[in-house]
Design a protein around this motif. Structure first.
Motif, PDB file in Angstrom:
ATOM      1  N   UNK A   1      16.708  -1.994  -5.820  1.00 30.41           N
ATOM      2  CA  UNK A   1      16.791  -3.440  -5.993  1.00 30.41           C
ATOM      3  C   UNK A   1      15.499  -3.997  -6.585  1.00 30.41           C
ATOM      4  N   UNK A   2      14.352  -3.502  -6.106  1.00 31.64           N
ATOM      5  CA  UNK A   2      13.064  -4.018  -6.584  1.00 31.64           C
ATOM      6  C   UNK A   2      12.856  -3.717  -8.059  1.00 31.64           C
ATOM      7  N   UNK A   3      13.386  -2.588  -8.500  1.00 34.41           N
ATOM      8  CA  UNK A   3      13.225  -2.197  -9.901  1.00 34.41           C
ATOM      9  C   UNK A   3      14.445  -2.578 -10.743  1.00 34.41           C
ATOM     10  N   UNK A   4      15.356  -3.365 -10.127  1.00 30.84           N
ATOM     11  CA  UNK A   4      16.493  -3.942 -10.853  1.00 30.84           C
ATOM     12  C   UNK A   4      17.487  -2.900 -11.336  1.00 30.84           C
TER      13      UNK A   4
ATOM     14  N   UNK B   1       4.613   1.536 -11.233  1.00 33.96           N
ATOM     15  CA  UNK B   1       5.322   0.457 -10.531  1.00 33.96           C
ATOM     16  C   UNK B   1       6.127   1.043  -9.376  1.00 33.96           C
ATOM     17  N   UNK B   2       6.809   2.143  -9.637  1.00 31.10           N
ATOM     18  CA  UNK B   2       7.580   2.800  -8.587  1.00 31.10           C
ATOM     19  C   UNK B   2       6.665   3.268  -7.461  1.00 31.10           C
ATOM     20  N   UNK B   3       5.514   3.833  -7.804  1.00 35.96           N
ATOM     21  CA  UNK B   3       4.555   4.306  -6.801  1.00 35.96           C
ATOM     22  C   UNK B   3       4.073   3.154  -5.919  1.00 35.96           C
ATOM     23  N   UNK B   4       3.719   2.036  -6.528  1.00 38.62           N
ATOM     24  CA  UNK B   4       3.243   0.892  -5.748  1.00 38.62           C
ATOM     25  C   UNK B   4       4.305   0.393  -4.775  1.00 38.62           C
ATOM     26  N   UNK B   5       5.518   0.240  -5.264  1.00 39.97           N
ATOM     27  CA  UNK B   5       6.594  -0.246  -4.392  1.00 39.97           C
ATOM     28  C   UNK B   5       6.907   0.765  -3.297  1.00 39.97           C
ATOM     29  N   UNK B   6       6.892   2.046  -3.640  1.00 33.77           N
ATOM     30  CA  UNK B   6       7.144   3.102  -2.658  1.00 33.77           C
ATOM     31  C   UNK B   6       6.114   3.054  -1.541  1.00 33.77           C
ATOM     32  N   UNK B   7       4.847   2.871  -1.877  1.00 37.58           N
ATOM     33  CA  UNK B   7       3.794   2.833  -0.859  1.00 37.58           C
ATOM     34  C   UNK B   7       3.787   1.515  -0.092  1.00 37.58           C
ATOM     35  N   UNK B   8       4.228   0.437  -0.759  1.00 42.97           N
ATOM     36  CA  UNK B   8       4.248  -0.872  -0.100  1.00 42.97           C
ATOM     37  C   UNK B   8       5.392  -1.002   0.894  1.00 42.97           C
ATOM     38  N   UNK B   9       6.333  -0.055   0.885  1.00 46.27           N
ATOM     39  CA  UNK B   9       7.398  -0.113   1.882  1.00 46.27           C
ATOM     40  C   UNK B   9       6.817  -0.075   3.288  1.00 46.27           C
ATOM     41  N   UNK B  10       5.869   0.857   3.501  1.00 45.15           N
ATOM     42  CA  UNK B  10       5.306   1.023   4.851  1.00 45.15           C
ATOM     43  C   UNK B  10       3.798   1.207   4.834  1.00 45.15           C
ATOM     44  N   UNK B  11       3.126   0.914   3.715  1.00 48.45           N
ATOM     45  CA  UNK B  11       1.690   1.127   3.554  1.00 48.45           C
ATOM     46  C   UNK B  11       1.323   2.572   3.877  1.00 48.45           C
ATOM     47  N   UNK B  12       2.073   3.497   3.294  1.00 41.67           N
ATOM     48  CA  UNK B  12       1.815   4.925   3.495  1.00 41.67           C
ATOM     49  C   UNK B  12       1.436   5.548   2.158  1.00 41.67           C
ATOM     50  N   UNK B  13       0.509   6.490   2.230  1.00 44.15           N
ATOM     51  CA  UNK B  13       0.062   7.172   1.014  1.00 44.15           C
ATOM     52  C   UNK B  13       1.051   8.275   0.679  1.00 44.15           C
ATOM     53  N   UNK B  14       2.028   7.953  -0.131  1.00 48.08           N
ATOM     54  CA  UNK B  14       3.038   8.922  -0.510  1.00 48.08           C
ATOM     55  C   UNK B  14       3.430   8.727  -1.963  1.00 48.08           C
ATOM     56  N   UNK B  15       3.741   9.825  -2.610  1.00 50.91           N
ATOM     57  CA  UNK B  15       4.311   9.759  -3.964  1.00 50.91           C
ATOM     58  C   UNK B  15       5.648  10.502  -4.017  1.00 50.91           C
ATOM     59  N   UNK B  16       6.197  10.794  -2.847  1.00 46.57           N
ATOM     60  CA  UNK B  16       7.463  11.505  -2.762  1.00 46.57           C
ATOM     61  C   UNK B  16       8.594  10.512  -2.585  1.00 46.57           C
ATOM     62  N   UNK B  17       9.618  10.659  -3.367  1.00 45.42           N
ATOM     63  CA  UNK B  17      10.740   9.726  -3.305  1.00 45.42           C
ATOM     64  C   UNK B  17      11.408   9.800  -1.929  1.00 45.42           C
TER      65      UNK B  17
END
Length: 947
Positions: free
Chosen positions: A413-416, A385-401
């Motif tokens: 906020x998205x993960x409450x 879930x975190x990965x999807x939201x992280x990538x959906x911020x800018x449609x970038x292929x990243x797994x780095x916080x």
């Protein structure tokens, strides 16, 4: 789903971003929205640059966006929409525009549902995967028609049209694609041939050309961006290999050159579409991916892959990577896929691409504990879930916080979470839990290496101070000579480099397990008998190397029982059972053996008789090992051990009869007398009849039928009597044929009517007649311990009536007394193996046989006036009933039951210890003298009284 954050409560920096995209959208489209839609769009503009950039330029599509946003479609109609739009495209440029616009719009909907907490994780992953598959297949099918005007359609030599099959790999194959993922593909096609158009190409040239164009349609960067980055490096021979290959070529490659990392990748491979041809492709690949045995060679390959990733992390100084870091997504995948590679050959339920259902199956089948399942599942879901939201911020292929506060706030906020620190704390807990499970599974153990000390070096490079090194490691110095001799013997064996490397790693660990054990020299000898058997079977060496629990149980069981050690050496498949100690010492309930055996046989094709016979033997050995393990550790008392061995034999008898029946019915049809049943029964005598089987007991069986004078129903019909004779012969064949796993059981048929000269199978009426008119007294003694273990209810009822009526016949007591005594004396003369020094537990005075004869005599002597004495077939319950009916005093009954149980217990454990039934007189059970005296009182006194 909880509510998303309120826009007005967001920080000023996020509200400014929303205002920027709102202005880009323009007043017209914005003003056409309802207030609730405006509020949602404001929030989405603030949370995601990707959503803001796309929707602000696509105002006309907003009504459709909100319609899709409000729907909860389990299976969106991606493909139908795509096909309709692509049908209007006349060239590749227009097709690219359609594909990209479709991709971006659908991704916006999926991302928006994520940020607004409208979709669970499973839905988002499924929609992303389904959308990607629809894009790939729609583009391929459009290209097929687009190229047809020049090349026609590819066909096989027989003229059948050939499709391009596309294997989706990784998360696409698993149906769990992440938001901005590459897609890993492999192109293949069923058969070689040529196209049938104006310009003919051979199929491989055609599919290579199509593959190149398909990659362009999906991956070329245009004004509208691209659909997916396409990675083809997983194909046979990698970048050096052709872009598309036939089924034959792909099969040859994986059989001859496939490497361990390719097996790991292929676990996720899924052929998209094509029905039967996709199934054929999966069938072709399965032998490469899943071995028929438990395969621990996979773990070393997985470790090497993990080491490469960790070295890449160190070189790149990557931190906060939720995919590749310690406890990241990749480690969950490693745990699950390693279990799939190891166990998938034996457990078809693990041969699936999606991770989460496989994880559930691993827990269900006890491959992982409930605690580990919970840790992995909760951690994986949080990370994905975190990965999807992280990538959906800018449609970038990243797994780095992210390191910027705005993105950190968006994710929190998205993960409450109230703060980024709170999110990081939860993330750290999940990753720590995952890494702990990973280390336990395949991560290696540095502490173990330290504890082994100099043992690895000692095994590989003999040291003159062998004895001192052994003593320092808690081992007896006297092991030095046998250990070095063993090393020399193993060095002369040809076992290949992989086997040699595994052995060199395993031996120090086995020696480490010996530390502190009593009788180390004898224990080493037993263990090495097992190791010597598997030297050329590297898979089993790897099993012991990779499983500390299996090594510990090997030592424990070899220490407890030479018989178990011999079984493990004779049948290495039993080593698989040592992996899970919780399961090893568990035995099945009474009716569990039949059900478990049926499930075990379902793994083998019905038409493969040889494999069915082998499976029967393997099941017997596996079950017997579990019973013996429970026995030597005290989990099962001796009476229960015999019960379990008997229930196991009954389950096997049932399946053997069923197998034999099926074979004969296929050839000859059904007997006319069969009706709703089989008209065939198996009567067990002796130890099986009395529920007193031991580990090495044979089966005393008698076969009965109820055939009339009719014929079977098949084209090759035979008379019913002949059918049942063939059935009996086939049953004996299935029991006695020697396969790789030996014979099933020794079967003794000498108790059938007329003994060795009698028919192999008797009509139940003839059996009744024989027992009443022709049987000897010793045969009626044997009948006391007879029990029908297979047969339809009507035949069971009839047999029980025959048995009761025969056992309850009036007998002249003095005559019976003399006949029983004479038979006992004959047996002692022929079978007694004792001496002045050794006592024979079975045939000695006051031993097993004396107690059995006393029990049988009580039934035959008193059955006519006390018919309940015929109820049971086991000695203990008969003796207990004799006490209740006043045929024995409390002291006599207690003596017989206690001594009988003690002798059986002693005999059981002597078998497990590899010892015979002969032991010094000083060690014989105390009650034997008193039983011998009771024998004399019962028979001699009664005999004299009769005279």
């Amino acid at each position: 789903m909880s509510l998303p954050p309120v826009f007005d409560n967001l920080p000023a920096s996020l509200r400014r971003q929303a205002e920027h995209y709102r202005q880009g959208l323009g007043e017209g489209p914005w003003g056409a929205l309802e207030p609730e839609q405006q509020q949602r769009l404001n929030l989405l503009f603030a949370m995601s640059e990707f959503i803001g950039a796309r929707l602000s330029r696509d105002g006309d599509w907003l009504p459709e966006f909100f319609r899709l946003l409000s729907q909860h479609l389990r299976h969106p109609q991606y493909r139908a929409t795509l096909d309709e739009e692509l049908a209007r495209c006349q060239d590749e440029a227009s097709a690219k525009r359609v594909l990209r616009r479709f991709r971006h719009r659908q991704m916006v909907v999926i991302a928006a549902r994520d940020f607004l907490n409208l979709a669970p994780l499973d839905e988002s992953l499924a929609h992303l995967s389904e959308m990607a598959q629809s894009l790939i297949l729609a583009a391929r099918d459009w290209l097929t028609e687009y190229l047809a005007s020049r090349f026609g359609y590819p066909r096989s030599a027989a003229g059948e049209r050939q499709p391009l099959l596309i294997l989706g790999m990784g998360k696409l194959g698993g149906g769990e694609l992440n938001f901005s993922s590459d897609i890993d593909l492999i192109f293949t096609y069923p058969e070689n041939g040529t196209t049938d158009g104006p310009r003919q190409l051979d199929n491989q040239q055609y599919f290579i050309r199509m593959g190149q164009k398909l990659i362009g349609l999906l991956a070329d960067v245009e004004l509208e961006g691209f659909c997916f980055r396409v990675d083809m490096r997983l194909r046979p021979f990698g970048e050096a290999g052709p872009l598309a290959v036939s089924f034959d070529a792909i099969e040859d490659y994986y059989q001859e050159q496939g490497r361990e990392w390719e097996r790991y990748a292929m676990v996720k491979a899924r052929a998209m579409g094509e029905g039967d041809q996709a199934s054929a492709l999966h069938t072709l690949l399965r032998p490469f991916i899943y071995r028929r045995y438990l395969d621990f060679s996979a773990i070393d390959a997985l470790r090497r892959m993990k080491a490469l990733i960790e070295s890449q992390l160190r070189r790149s100084s990557l931190t906060d990577n939720i995919k590749l870091g310690r406890g990241g997504i990749r480690e969950v995948e490693f745990v699950v896929q390693s279990h799939q590679l190891i166990r998938g050959g034996r457990q078809p339920a693990l041969r699936r691409q999606p991770l989460m259902p496989v994880l559930a199956e691993l827990a269900r089948s006890n491959c992982i504990s409930g605690r580990d399942h919970k840790r992995l599942l909760e951690g994986y879901r949080f990370l994905r879930r975190l990965e999807n939201l992280l990538q959906a911020l800018s449609d970038k292929q990243t797994q780095t916080l992210p390191d910027n506060p705005d993105d950190q706030l968006r994710l929190s906020l998205s993960l409450e979470f109230d703060s980024w620190e709170a999110l990081r704390e939860t993330l750290s807990r999940h990753m720590s839990n995952i890494h702990e499970v990973f280390r336990e599974t395949i991560g290696g153990d540095e502490q173990e290496e330290e504890e082994l000390g100099e043992l690895p070096a000692l095994w590989q490079h003999p040291d003159p101070d062998v004895s001192e090194i052994l003593s320092a490691q808690g081992l007896d110095s006297e092991l030095a000579e046998p250990l070095m001799r063993l090393r020399g013997e193993f060095a002369r064996r040809t076992i290949g480099p992989r086997g040699r490397d595994t052995l060199d790693k395993l031996m120090p660990r086995l020696l480490g397990e010996l530390a502190g054990q009593p009788g180390q020299s004898e224990l080493l000898q037993r263990m090495m008998k097992v190791v010597a058997t598997i030297l050329t079977r590297t898979t089993y060496l790897e099993l012991l190397l990779e499983n500390p629990a299996a090594r510990q149980q090997l030592v424990r069981l070899c220490a407890a029982s030479p018989w178990i050690a011999d079984q493990l050496a004779a049948y290495p498949i039993l080593l698989d059972e040592l992996i899970d100690p919780m399961q090893l010492y568990q035995v099945l309930p009474p009716d569990g053996y039949a059900a478990s055996l049926r499930e075990f046989l379902m793994r083998v094709p019905e038409e493969d008789l040889e494999q069915q016979m082998e499976a029967l033997r393997q099941f017997k050995q596996i079950s017997r090992l579990h019973i013996a393990a429970a026995d030597v550790t005290g989990v099962l008392p001796v009476m229960k051990v015999s019960d379990h061995l008997t229930w196991l034999a009954e389950a096997i008898v049932e399946q053997v009869v069923q197998l034999a029946w099926n074979q004969l019915v296929v050839r000859h049809g059904l007997p006319s007398c069969a009706g709703d049943g089989k008209g065939f029964a198996v009567v067990a005598y002796g130890k099986m009849g009395g529920l007193e089987l031991g580990y090495g007991s044979d089966l005393d069986l008698v076969f009965l039928h109820r055939a009339d004078n009719g014929y079977t129903s098949g084209d090759k019909g035979i008379d019913n009597n002949h059918f049942y004779l063939k059935l009996a012969q086939r049953v004996l064949h299935l029991f006695s044929t020697r396969t790789l796993s030996g014979i099933l059981y020794e079967v003794d048929m000498r108790l059938r009517p007329s003994g060795a000269s009698g028919l192999l199978v008797s009509h139940i009426d003839r059996y009744d007649e024989y027992q009443r008119q022709e049987a000897w007294t010793w045969e009626h003694q044997a009948l006391v311990r007879a029990r029908m273990v297979f047969g339809e209810p009507a035949m069971v009822k009839r047999f029980n009536e025959i048995r009761e009526s025969v056992l309850c016949l009036p007998r002249h007591e003095a005559q019976l007394n003399g006949q029983v005594r004479e038979m006992r004396e004959k047996m002692r003369d022929h079978l007694h193996k004792g001496s002045e020094r050794l006592f024979d537990l079975k045939q000695g005075p006051g031993g097993i046989t004396d107690i059995e004869f006393i029990t049988q005599y009580l039934v035959l002597a008193h059955g006519h006036r006390l018919p309940q004495m015929s109820r049971w077939s086991d000695n203990v319950r008969i003796l207990e009933l004799a006490l209740q009916l006043g045929l024995l005093s409390a002291e006599e009954a207690d003596l017989l039951v206690h001594t009988y149980t003690e002798i059986r217990d002693t005999n059981h454990h002597r078998v497990l210890a590899g010892l015979s039934g002969l032991l010094p007189h000083s060690e014989k059970p105390e009650g034997c003298e008193a039983v011998a005296a009771l024998w004399s009182r019962i028979f001699d006194k009664d005999h004299e009284k009769g005279e």
